[in-house]
Scaffold this active site. Structure first.
Site, short mmCIF file in Angstrom:
data_model
loop_
_atom_site.label_atom_id
_atom_site.label_comp_id
_atom_site.label_asym_id
_atom_site.label_seq_id
_atom_site.Cartn_x
_atom_site.Cartn_y
_atom_site.Cartn_z
N HIS A 89 0.73 -1.39 0.09
CA HIS A 89 -0.28 -0.18 0.42
C HIS A 89 0.41 1.20 -0.14
O HIS A 89 0.60 2.14 0.42
CB HIS A 89 -0.96 0.63 1.85
CG HIS A 89 -2.15 -0.71 1.36
ND1 HIS A 89 -4.04 -0.88 0.48
CD2 HIS A 89 -2.14 -2.17 1.12
CE1 HIS A 89 -4.40 -1.28 0.26
NE2 HIS A 89 -3.58 -3.05 0.54
N THR A 90 1.87 1.32 -0.32
CA THR A 90 2.69 2.36 -0.71
C THR A 90 2.53 3.07 -2.79
O THR A 90 3.42 4.41 -2.58
CB THR A 90 4.27 1.68 -0.62
OG1 THR A 90 4.93 0.45 -0.74
CG2 THR A 90 4.74 1.39 1.09
N ASP A 91 2.67 2.17 -2.98
CA ASP A 91 2.51 2.59 -4.27
C ASP A 91 1.47 4.05 -4.68
O ASP A 91 2.21 4.76 -5.92
CB ASP A 91 2.22 1.42 -5.84
CG ASP A 91 1.26 0.42 -5.09
OD1 ASP A 91 -0.28 1.08 -3.90
OD2 ASP A 91 0.67 -0.06 -5.45
N SER A 122 -10.05 -18.25 -23.02
CA SER A 122 -9.68 -18.90 -22.68
C SER A 122 -10.55 -20.24 -22.09
O SER A 122 -10.92 -21.26 -21.77
CB SER A 122 -10.31 -18.18 -21.15
OG SER A 122 -9.81 -18.87 -19.87
N ALA A 181 -6.29 -14.49 -4.62
CA ALA A 181 -4.81 -15.14 -4.28
C ALA A 181 -4.08 -13.92 -3.57
O ALA A 181 -2.75 -14.27 -3.46
CB ALA A 181 -4.21 -16.68 -4.99
N SER A 184 -1.90 -11.63 -8.72
CA SER A 184 -1.72 -10.28 -9.79
C SER A 184 -2.27 -11.32 -10.65
O SER A 184 -1.47 -11.10 -11.44
CB SER A 184 -0.73 -9.74 -9.59
OG SER A 184 -0.39 -9.20 -9.10
N SER A 185 -3.16 -12.09 -11.00
CA SER A 185 -3.57 -12.79 -11.31
C SER A 185 -4.50 -11.84 -12.70
O SER A 185 -4.32 -11.64 -14.33
CB SER A 185 -4.51 -13.87 -11.28
OG SER A 185 -5.94 -13.57 -10.85
N GLU A 221 -7.03 -0.91 -15.85
CA GLU A 221 -7.59 -1.09 -14.57
C GLU A 221 -8.68 -0.63 -13.39
O GLU A 221 -9.65 -0.92 -13.18
CB GLU A 221 -6.70 -1.80 -13.45
CG GLU A 221 -7.30 -2.82 -11.91
CD GLU A 221 -6.30 -3.72 -11.88
OE1 GLU A 221 -6.11 -4.47 -12.55
OE2 GLU A 221 -6.72 -4.63 -10.69
N ASP A 233 1.33 -3.88 -8.82
CA ASP A 233 1.62 -5.41 -10.32
C ASP A 233 1.77 -5.36 -11.62
O ASP A 233 2.32 -6.29 -12.15
CB ASP A 233 -0.15 -5.59 -10.36
CG ASP A 233 -0.40 -5.55 -8.40
OD1 ASP A 233 -0.25 -6.06 -7.68
OD2 ASP A 233 -1.49 -5.60 -8.06
C1 GLA Z 1 -3.01 -4.84 -5.28
C2 GLA Z 1 -2.50 -3.40 -5.68
C3 GLA Z 1 -1.43 -2.85 -5.58
C4 GLA Z 1 -0.44 -2.19 -4.17
C5 GLA Z 1 -1.03 -3.76 -3.95
C6 GLA Z 1 -0.49 -3.63 -2.14
O1 GLA Z 1 -1.28 -5.77 -5.34
O2 GLA Z 1 -2.88 -3.58 -6.80
O3 GLA Z 1 -1.52 -1.51 -6.22
O4 GLA Z 1 -1.64 -0.91 -4.05
O5 GLA Z 1 -2.56 -4.35 -3.30
O6 GLA Z 1 0.41 -2.95 -1.89
#
Ligand code: GLA
Length: 444
Positions: A89-91, A122, A181, A184-185, A221, A233
């Site tokens: 949660h820093t991005d 798919s 999960a 980052s699917s 997104e 991601d």
């Molecule tokens: C998810 C979001 C990212 C990031 C993370 C937490 O993966 O898609 O942008 O904020 O949570 O670090």
């Protein structure tokens, strides 16, 4: 060794022998039950480079394309999922992150067309083909379901002026990443589509510019799917390199590769998927609330972003709301933990990362309030059983934890976590061990 450890979970978790999770997005956009989105047969343990290479079977995807569309694809591309080692949660606070690419990802075959339409199939969802006219895409009325992630990329690439109006495609998607999960699917799907479109349509200015591609994939997104996420991601999937973590400054886009040689250090990275599905595309949910709280705190502090807070104690003294104080403390200290982790990795002291993992987890649990009982149990049990450290990874509210485990304790740690989940009446977790793997690329 890990095979033995994982065997009981494979039987329980693997709904079909041939693979693979759907490439689709988080749950809010996806009607698929979580039970179909766990575990992935032999793909689960990737602790050597050979394991990683065996996961990439371009022949099958190309053959499936030819069967589906009666013609050959022009190429096959693959984009991986990720775990973030530090910087959660820093991005979206303009801060720092430190992801690695996973051995698992989305593989797709594509043929470009000039008819302005897209057709996408798919391997995981044979009954859910997606078709759209690229000129008709409207973010006010997104397609919904997994197709939104593909359509969003067409929309964002057109919006950015890269994709001509008549550019279309036939696409066949295959995936070995679980959905929901925190691996980052959805970003893997977006990045695979964008990279393939850029190559196949000869978008030369885009194809060579990974940071610009990450911006477009994120825009898909945020602007089309409607998930208010940061750039972690998509950057991880597009910019990570094998054997390294990506030290990314989310304000400037500048990035460095940091060596992460687990094998040399006698360590393994165990991923514990709690199988509690997390959701990002829920604008009223916990993720969006954290985003809003951080934005509000920055405004109250008179800074552009929490990245700009220099002295945490004096910043906290200027805030009244105890919730905002907690959020600020997490973000500011988490950015420092990224720097600490990078320093240890550059010094070759990978085992010492464990303490930073633990501190990060406590901050996410207590200050940022994004952990769950399952994630806490995974972390505490892994550490008690001999992991050097552990933390939840990704957005939180479910998803996965990662543990840094000495090679010879991998069985013990995995078993301890699985037993603890059973004793607490939680679903059996899905366990995977991973190496830092290549970022998105053309395979043929
Ligand atoms: C998810 C979001 C990212 C990031 C993370 C937490 O993966 O898609 O942008 O904020 O949570 O670090």
């Amino acid at each position: 060794m890990l095979d033995r450890l994982l065997a009981p979970f494979r039987r329980a978790d693997t709904p079909r022998p041939d693979a693979a999770e759907t490439p689709a997005p988080p749950a809010a956009a996806s009607p698929q039950p979580r039970s179909q989105a766990s575990g992935g047969g032999p793909a689960q343990a990737a602790t050597t480079r050979g394991d990683v290479e065996r996961l990439v079977d371009t022949g099958e995807v190309a053959a499936a394309f030819t069967e589906a569309y009666g013609r050959e694809p022009v190429g096959v591309w693959r984009a991986p999922g990720r775990v973030n080692l530090m910087g959660e949660h820093t991005d979206y606070n303009d801060g720092l992150v430190l992801p690695i690419a996973l051995p698992w990802g989305v593989t797709l075959a594509l043929a470009p067309t000039g008819d302005g339409t897209a057709e996408v199939r798919s391997a995981q969802r044979p009954d859910e083909d997606v078709r759209f006219a690229t000129a008709d895409l409207d973010p006010e009325a997104p397609l919904g379901g997994w197709g939104s992630y593909v359509a969003g990329v067409f929309w964002a690439a057109r919006e950015a002026g890269h994709l001509p109006a008549d550019a279309g495609a036939r696409i066949l998607v295959d995936s070995d990443l679980p959905v929901g999960a925190s691996l980052s699917s959805s970003a893997a799907l977006e990045c695979a589509v964008l990279l393939a479109l850029a190559d196949a349509h000869g978008l030369a200015d885009l194809a060579g510019d990974r940071p610009a591609m990450a911006v477009i994939a994120r825009r898909a997104e945020n602007g089309y799917v409607g998930a208010p996420t940061g750039i972690l991601d998509q950057s991880a999937s597009l910019r990570c390199t094998e054997g390294y973590a990506l030290n990314l400054d989310c304000r400037t886009g500048a990035a460095g590769a940091v060596p992460f040689d687990l094998e040399k250090a006698g360590l393994r990275l165990l991923i514990v998927d709690t199988r509690v599905e997390h959701k990002l595309s829920d604008t009223t949910g916990g993720y969006a609330a954290r985003y809003e709280q951080c934005t509000r705190a920055a405004r109250e502090l008179g800074v552009d972003a929490l990245r700009d807070v220099e002295d945490v104690d004096s910043a906290l003294a200027r805030l009244d709301d105890p919730v905002l104080k907690d959020r600020v403390r997490h973000v500011v200290t988490e950015i420092h933990r990224v720097n600490a982790a990078v320093g240890l990795m550059r010094a070759g002291a990978l085992g010492d990362l464990g303490a930073v993992f633990n501190a990060s987890h406590i901050s996410m649990r207590d200050q940022f309030a994004i952990s769950t009982p399952e994630l806490d149990l995974a972390v505490e049990t892994a550490v008690a059983a001999g992991a050097r450290g552990a933390r939840m990874t990704g957005g939180g509210f479910g998803g996965s934890a990662i543990a840094l485990v000495p090679e010879d304790r991998l069985d013990r740690v995995g078993k301890a976590v699985a037993d603890a989940f059973a004793e607490n009446g939680f679903r059996a977790p899905a366990l995977r061990a991973a190496l830092p793997s290549p970022g998105a690329r053309r395979l043929r």
